[in-house]
Design a protein around this motif. Structure first.
Motif, mmCIF file in Angstrom:
data_model
loop_
_atom_site.group_PDB
_atom_site.id
_atom_site.type_symbol
_atom_site.label_atom_id
_atom_site.label_comp_id
_atom_site.label_asym_id
_atom_site.label_seq_id
_atom_site.Cartn_x
_atom_site.Cartn_y
_atom_site.Cartn_z
ATOM 1 N N LEU A 160 0.832 -1.203 0.000
ATOM 2 C CA LEU A 160 0.000 0.000 0.000
ATOM 3 C C LEU A 160 0.871 1.258 0.000
ATOM 4 O O LEU A 160 0.508 2.271 -0.621
ATOM 5 C CB LEU A 160 -0.926 -0.006 1.218
ATOM 6 N N GLN A 161 2.017 1.200 0.669
ATOM 7 C CA GLN A 161 2.942 2.327 0.640
ATOM 8 C C GLN A 161 3.516 2.533 -0.761
ATOM 9 O O GLN A 161 3.622 3.669 -1.244
ATOM 10 C CB GLN A 161 4.083 2.095 1.634
ATOM 11 N N ARG A 162 3.905 1.453 -1.418
ATOM 12 C CA ARG A 162 4.477 1.555 -2.764
ATOM 13 C C ARG A 162 3.476 2.131 -3.756
ATOM 14 O O ARG A 162 3.856 2.813 -4.709
ATOM 15 C CB ARG A 162 4.942 0.178 -3.234
ATOM 16 N N ARG A 163 2.209 1.883 -3.535
ATOM 17 C CA ARG A 163 1.162 2.409 -4.418
ATOM 18 C C ARG A 163 0.726 3.820 -4.032
ATOM 19 O O ARG A 163 -0.146 4.404 -4.675
ATOM 20 C CB ARG A 163 -0.046 1.473 -4.419
ATOM 21 N N GLY A 164 1.316 4.352 -2.965
ATOM 22 C CA GLY A 164 0.993 5.706 -2.550
ATOM 23 C C GLY A 164 -0.319 5.837 -1.809
ATOM 24 O O GLY A 164 -0.822 6.960 -1.620
ATOM 25 N N LEU A 165 -0.882 4.721 -1.375
ATOM 26 C CA LEU A 165 -2.146 4.751 -0.657
ATOM 27 C C LEU A 165 -1.946 4.932 0.842
ATOM 28 O O LEU A 165 -2.759 5.555 1.515
ATOM 29 C CB LEU A 165 -2.929 3.459 -0.925
ATOM 30 N N LEU A 166 -0.876 4.373 1.368
ATOM 31 C CA LEU A 166 -0.521 4.532 2.775
ATOM 32 C C LEU A 166 0.728 5.405 2.834
ATOM 33 O O LEU A 166 1.788 5.012 2.344
ATOM 34 C CB LEU A 166 -0.270 3.165 3.421
ATOM 35 N N VAL A 167 0.592 6.579 3.423
ATOM 36 C CA VAL A 167 1.700 7.534 3.499
ATOM 37 C C VAL A 167 2.137 7.643 4.954
ATOM 38 O O VAL A 167 1.360 8.071 5.818
ATOM 39 C CB VAL A 167 1.281 8.918 2.960
ATOM 40 N N ARG A 168 3.387 7.263 5.218
ATOM 41 C CA ARG A 168 3.907 7.274 6.584
ATOM 42 C C ARG A 168 4.489 8.644 6.912
ATOM 43 O O ARG A 168 5.548 9.019 6.446
ATOM 44 C CB ARG A 168 4.974 6.194 6.758
ATOM 45 N N GLU A 169 3.778 9.414 7.719
ATOM 46 C CA GLU A 169 4.291 10.687 8.228
ATOM 47 C C GLU A 169 4.442 10.636 9.743
ATOM 48 O O GLU A 169 5.082 11.490 10.336
ATOM 49 C CB GLU A 169 3.341 11.821 7.847
ATOM 50 N N GLY A 170 3.832 9.643 10.342
ATOM 51 C CA GLY A 170 3.862 9.493 11.783
ATOM 52 C C GLY A 170 2.908 8.398 12.204
ATOM 53 O O GLY A 170 2.346 7.686 11.369
ATOM 54 N N ALA A 171 2.719 8.260 13.500
ATOM 55 C CA ALA A 171 1.855 7.207 14.027
ATOM 56 C C ALA A 171 1.070 7.723 15.226
ATOM 57 O O ALA A 171 1.538 8.603 15.956
ATOM 58 C CB ALA A 171 2.676 5.983 14.423
ATOM 59 N N ILE A 172 -0.119 7.169 15.391
ATOM 60 C CA ILE A 172 -0.963 7.491 16.544
ATOM 61 C C ILE A 172 -1.109 6.219 17.376
ATOM 62 O O ILE A 172 -1.616 5.212 16.886
ATOM 63 C CB ILE A 172 -2.357 7.973 16.106
ATOM 64 N N VAL A 173 -0.655 6.256 18.597
ATOM 65 C CA VAL A 173 -0.682 5.087 19.480
ATOM 66 C C VAL A 173 -1.897 5.182 20.397
ATOM 67 O O VAL A 173 -2.195 6.247 20.953
ATOM 68 C CB VAL A 173 0.608 4.995 20.310
ATOM 69 N N ASP A 174 -2.591 4.079 20.543
ATOM 70 C CA ASP A 174 -3.749 4.055 21.444
ATOM 71 C C ASP A 174 -4.022 2.616 21.856
ATOM 72 O O ASP A 174 -3.423 1.676 21.327
ATOM 73 C CB ASP A 174 -4.976 4.644 20.745
ATOM 74 N N ALA A 175 -4.961 2.455 22.780
ATOM 75 C CA ALA A 175 -5.349 1.123 23.256
ATOM 76 C C ALA A 175 -6.865 1.067 23.366
ATOM 77 O O ALA A 175 -7.527 2.077 23.598
ATOM 78 C CB ALA A 175 -4.706 0.812 24.596
ATOM 79 N N SER A 176 -7.415 -0.128 23.182
ATOM 80 C CA SER A 176 -8.851 -0.330 23.286
ATOM 81 C C SER A 176 -9.107 -1.713 23.863
ATOM 82 O O SER A 176 -8.356 -2.652 23.591
ATOM 83 C CB SER A 176 -9.514 -0.199 21.908
ATOM 84 N N VAL A 177 -10.163 -1.840 24.639
ATOM 85 C CA VAL A 177 -10.458 -3.114 25.293
ATOM 86 C C VAL A 177 -11.446 -3.925 24.456
ATOM 87 O O VAL A 177 -12.298 -3.381 23.762
ATOM 88 C CB VAL A 177 -11.018 -2.904 26.708
ATOM 89 N N VAL A 178 -11.283 -5.249 24.519
ATOM 90 C CA VAL A 178 -12.133 -6.199 23.799
ATOM 91 C C VAL A 178 -12.589 -7.254 24.794
ATOM 92 O O VAL A 178 -11.768 -7.830 25.503
ATOM 93 C CB VAL A 178 -11.359 -6.857 22.645
ATOM 94 N N SER A 179 -13.874 -7.515 24.827
ATOM 95 C CA SER A 179 -14.402 -8.497 25.768
ATOM 96 C C SER A 179 -13.902 -9.897 25.444
ATOM 97 O O SER A 179 -13.693 -10.237 24.277
ATOM 98 C CB SER A 179 -15.934 -8.493 25.745
#
Length: 347
Positions: free
Chosen positions: A137-156
């Protein structure tokens, strides 16, 4: 080995395949996925890692790529192992996407699908599969890496927690001075943990993950028991998404610690962790403004988690154990990224 594996499916189309191919049809979402992705790198990785020649009863094993595609179908259409097996018998779009022949090939049964999924857990190949998809996806220009957002979520947990006291009766004629034997049984999903929210406690896992800052593609992550601190998993997530110097890393105030900010500084990553007020000391106006700006960026990771829970049924795990819950998350992430990429490519 490849010759043995190929015996389970036929590479030559039959009469039924020819007839179906000649019918007029409208292209569907699965056809767009096939045009977007080169499956060869993933197939090579699966063959090299799994080395599956025969199944449990000695018959030639199904090739790993069709089996992997079946797992993706389960994510997109919310199907159980039994339901996806039945769908492969009568949905031409599924058969075409997986790469089976209507004339020659047997359809993998629910048990075979379950065993294949277990083999991914045992070989721990799922994170590399996500990386290879994201790289395309990066090679096709669809996913552009400029940074990252870190988070957490709970799953039952897949199992509701319970606590059962089994009192073993004593023989009336025996001495009862030693008291009554009591056996305590808990949920059979022993790797989940309790997490309190407000006045209620929940038996859950926690997903620690990161998305990109532009579109919210899932970059990576892992699962832990729900009582694991978000702060302690921050560095592990950075390692999993291979954050590069110069990128910006965003996170809510739950990740605010001297250690995490020091790690960002040492690695040359821009600090986008929200500021947390100390006891008896409010935040300055500049820090409050910075928090508002970070919060607007963080909305992308929250939308990603929301879509995984609402659209992919990931508010509750399907399987037992931390490793299988982590596999489920990463499979959902791959399906989520592929669908997002198709929608973005169509714009």
């Amino acid at each position: 080995m490849e010759a043995s594996m190929s015996e389970r499916t036929s590479s030559k189309p039959g009469i039924a395949d020819y007839v179906v191919a000649r019918r007029k049809r409208k292209e569907c979402f699965l056809d767009e996925i096939d045009r977007l992705i080169d499956w060869n790198p993933l197939e090579k990785l699966l063959r090299k890692t799994l080395k599956r020649v025969a199944n449990a009863v000695g018959n030639p094993a199904y090739p790993p790529l069709p089996m992997f595609k079946i797992l993706l179908l389960q994510r997109w259409y919310n199907l159980s192992d039994t339901a996806v097996e039945e769908a492969l018998y009568d949905r031409f779009s599924f058969v075409r996407f997986v790469g089976l022949s209507l004339d020659h090939d047997e359809v993998p049964d629910a048990t075979t699908i379950c065993r294949f999924r277990q083999s991914l857990v045992e070989r721990n190949v799922q994170k590399r599969l996500l990386d290879k998809l994201n790289h395309q996806l990066q090679r096709r220009g669809l996913l552009v890496r400029e940074g990252a957002i870190v988070d957490a979520s709970v799953v039952s947990s897949a199992r509701r927690p319970f606590k059962v006291l089994d009192v073993l009766p004593q023989d009336r004629q025996e001495d009862t001075e030693g008291g009554t034997d009591v056996t305590i049984s808990y949920s059979d999903d022993a790797e989940a943990a309790w997490l309190r929210k407000g006045n209620r406690a929940y038996y859950r896992y926690k997903i620690h993950a990161a998305t990109d800052t532009r579109d919210g593609f899932v970059l990576g992550g892992h699962a832990t028991p729900a009582n694991r601190s978000d702060t302690e998993e921050f560095v592990a997530v950075l390692d999993e998404v291979d954050a590069k110097a110069g990128e910006s890393i965003f996170a809510d105030k739950g990740y605010s610690s001297q250690l995490n900010r020091y790690v960002l500084q040492v690695r040359g990553l821009a600090d986008g962790i929200m500021h947390k007020a100390a006891r008896n000391r409010e935040l300055t106006p500049s820090k409050k403004n910075a928090n508002r700006q970070i919060s607007s960026v963080r909305a992308k990771v929250e939308r990603a988690f929301g879509t995984l829970k609402r659209g992919y049924g990931f508010h509750r795990a399907r399987y037992l154990g931390r490793a299988k819950v982590e596999l489920e998350f990463l499979l959902n992430a791959m399906a989520f990224n592929l669908k997002k990429a198709v929608l973005k490519a169509a714009c």
